[in-house]
Scaffold this active site. Structure first.
Site, PDB file in Angstrom:
ATOM      1  CG  HIS A  34      94.596   6.249  77.952  1.00 47.03           C
ATOM      2  ND1 HIS A  34      94.770   6.088  76.595  1.00 47.03           N
ATOM      3  CD2 HIS A  34      94.965   5.073  78.517  1.00 47.03           C
ATOM      4  CE1 HIS A  34      95.242   4.881  76.345  1.00 47.03           C
ATOM      5  NE2 HIS A  34      95.355   4.239  77.498  1.00 47.03           N
ATOM      6  N   GLY A  36      94.175   7.696  74.220  1.00 43.07           N
ATOM      7  CA  GLY A  36      94.403   6.605  73.256  1.00 43.07           C
ATOM      8  C   GLY A  36      93.093   5.875  72.958  1.00 43.07           C
ATOM      9  CG  HIS A  37      91.099   3.586  75.935  1.00 41.39           C
ATOM     10  ND1 HIS A  37      91.790   3.900  77.085  1.00 41.39           N
ATOM     11  CD2 HIS A  37      91.269   2.256  75.754  1.00 41.39           C
ATOM     12  CE1 HIS A  37      92.333   2.798  77.582  1.00 41.39           C
ATOM     13  NE2 HIS A  37      92.046   1.790  76.786  1.00 41.39           N
ATOM     14  CD  GLN A  61      93.220  -9.194  79.173  1.00 41.99           C
ATOM     15  OE1 GLN A  61      92.104  -9.323  78.699  1.00 41.99           O
ATOM     16  NE2 GLN A  61      94.078  -8.313  78.689  1.00 41.99           N
ATOM     17  N   GLY A 147      94.169  -1.216  69.637  1.00 36.52           N
ATOM     18  CA  GLY A 147      95.324  -0.330  69.485  1.00 36.52           C
ATOM     19  C   GLY A 147      96.553  -1.058  68.933  1.00 36.52           C
ATOM     20  CD  GLN A 153      95.067  -6.947  73.082  1.00 34.06           C
ATOM     21  OE1 GLN A 153      95.151  -7.413  74.204  1.00 34.06           O
ATOM     22  NE2 GLN A 153      94.561  -5.740  72.854  1.00 34.06           N
TER      23      GLN A 153
HETATM   24  O1  PAF Z   1      93.730  -4.327  75.186  1.00 33.90           O
HETATM   25  C1  PAF Z   1      92.947  -4.494  76.141  1.00 33.90           C
HETATM   26  O2  PAF Z   1      92.559  -3.548  76.842  1.00 33.90           O
HETATM   27  C2  PAF Z   1      92.471  -5.903  76.474  1.00 33.90           C
HETATM   28  O3  PAF Z   1      93.470  -6.842  76.262  1.00 33.90           O
HETATM   29  C3  PAF Z   1      91.179  -6.282  75.716  1.00 33.90           C
HETATM   30  C4  PAF Z   1      91.413  -6.360  74.224  1.00 33.90           C
HETATM   31  C5  PAF Z   1      90.085  -5.291  76.027  1.00 33.90           C
HETATM   32  C6  PAF Z   1      90.710  -7.679  76.176  1.00 33.90           C
HETATM   33  O4  PAF Z   1      90.441  -7.690  77.544  1.00 33.90           O
END
Ligand code: PAF
Length: 294
Positions: A34, A36-37, A61, A147, A153
């Site tokens: 989106h 944001g990316h 994850q 982000g 994270q």
């Molecule tokens: O933020 C994310 O989309 C995920 O946690 C990442 C950093 C790509 C790791 O899978």
């Protein structure tokens, strides 16, 4: 734009670009791209000659199989977004490429991984740090962009890179919001219109705490009460956590705010008017650093 699926091939391309003196920046993603990316890609471009994007929905994850299953996958439009944003390489491995049969090694950051999302989602950060390490070793970038919406994270990844002496610069990209304040997230597309409307309580809760601090409030409990009051206005929102933390150590903030303090929120938005069992629903996070001296 080249789409690469194999780690060996990606490493070979990284070696070639590095030998030619080109600087590489990686934007790791799980797809469902989106605006944001796209803004992270733009940040990356300021730091590199080539921007690479990885698209990999990392199974390790996700603590709940249903959450992994429900995670949106939008491959064609992701590729289109990368092409439009001038990305040079998209790395899109299958799970077996990232985790070959018998893979038995993980990377884990200690204390920073424990509170907030770490407490709410068992093993989540272990999965994140393991996959990010593998992505960095595969793409060999000079810089990688993450982000700031995922505040914890970013903190965990910075600590990991520092502790393991990884030779990569970690850059935080600002949170992008819809005009009405909702932070962009791949999970937003799972919200029906009513849940989408009620999701605004996250940014409103952050605003009300920030306004209160600007008006002189320093009492952490009273600030959290304001946050809970705001979120309670949305009948389909359930707080997972609302906490005040030190932005560097993520330790609990003192009762009276004296220094910049992270206000971190995670809220479940129930996708239907019938409340599902606790733990289900669309889990959204947002945060703000409150500045008592601003
Ligand atoms: O933020 C994310 O989309 C995920 O946690 C990442 C950093 C790509 C790791 O899978």
């Amino acid at each position: 734009m080249q789409v690469i699926r194999s780690i060996r091939e990606l490493q070979a391309r990284a070696d070639t670009e590095r030998a030619a003196g080109r600087r590489l920046a990686l934007v790791p993603t799980m797809g469902a791209l989106h605006a944001g990316h796209v803004s992270l890609i733009e940040v990356a471009r300021e730091h590199a000659d080539q921007v690479w994007v990885s698209i990999f929905v990392n199974p390790t994850q996700f603590d709940a199989p249903a959450d992994l299953e429900a995670y949106p996958r939008t491959w064609e439009s992701d590729l289109e977004a990368c092409r439009a944003a001038g990305v040079a390489v998209v790395f899109a491995p299958v799970a077996r490429e990232m985790y070959p049969e018998g893979a038995d090694t993980a990377v884990e950051v200690g204390e920073l991984s424990k509170p907030l999302c770490g407490a709410a989602r068992a093993g989540h950060f272990r999965g994140v740090t393991t996959v990010v390490t593998k992505l960095l070793l595969a793409a060999k970038p000079h810089a990688a962009v993450f982000g700031q919406k995922d505040f914890q994270q970013l903190a965990v990844i910075r600590r990991m890179v520092r502790d393991l002496n990884l030779d990569v610069e970690i850059i935080g990209g600002p949170t992008v919001r819809e005009a009405d304040g909702l932070a962009l997230s791949s999970r937003n597309r799972r919200l029906d219109p009513e849940a989408r409307r009620q999701a605004l309580v996250l940014s409103r809760a952050l605003d009300s705490a920030e306004d209160a601090v600007a008006a002189g409030e320093r009492d952490g409990e009273r600030l959290l009460a304001l946050v809970r009051e705001e979120i309670a206005k949305a009948p389909r929102a359930r707080i997972d956590y609302a906490e005040l933390r030190d932005p560097d150590s993520l330790a609990r903030a003192p009762g009276l705010l004296k220094e910049p303090t992270l206000l971190a929120l995670a809220v479940f938005l129930d996708p239907t008017p019938v409340e599902p069992p606790a733990g289900e629903g669309v889990r959204l996070i947002d945060n703000r650093v409150l500045h008592p001296h601003a």
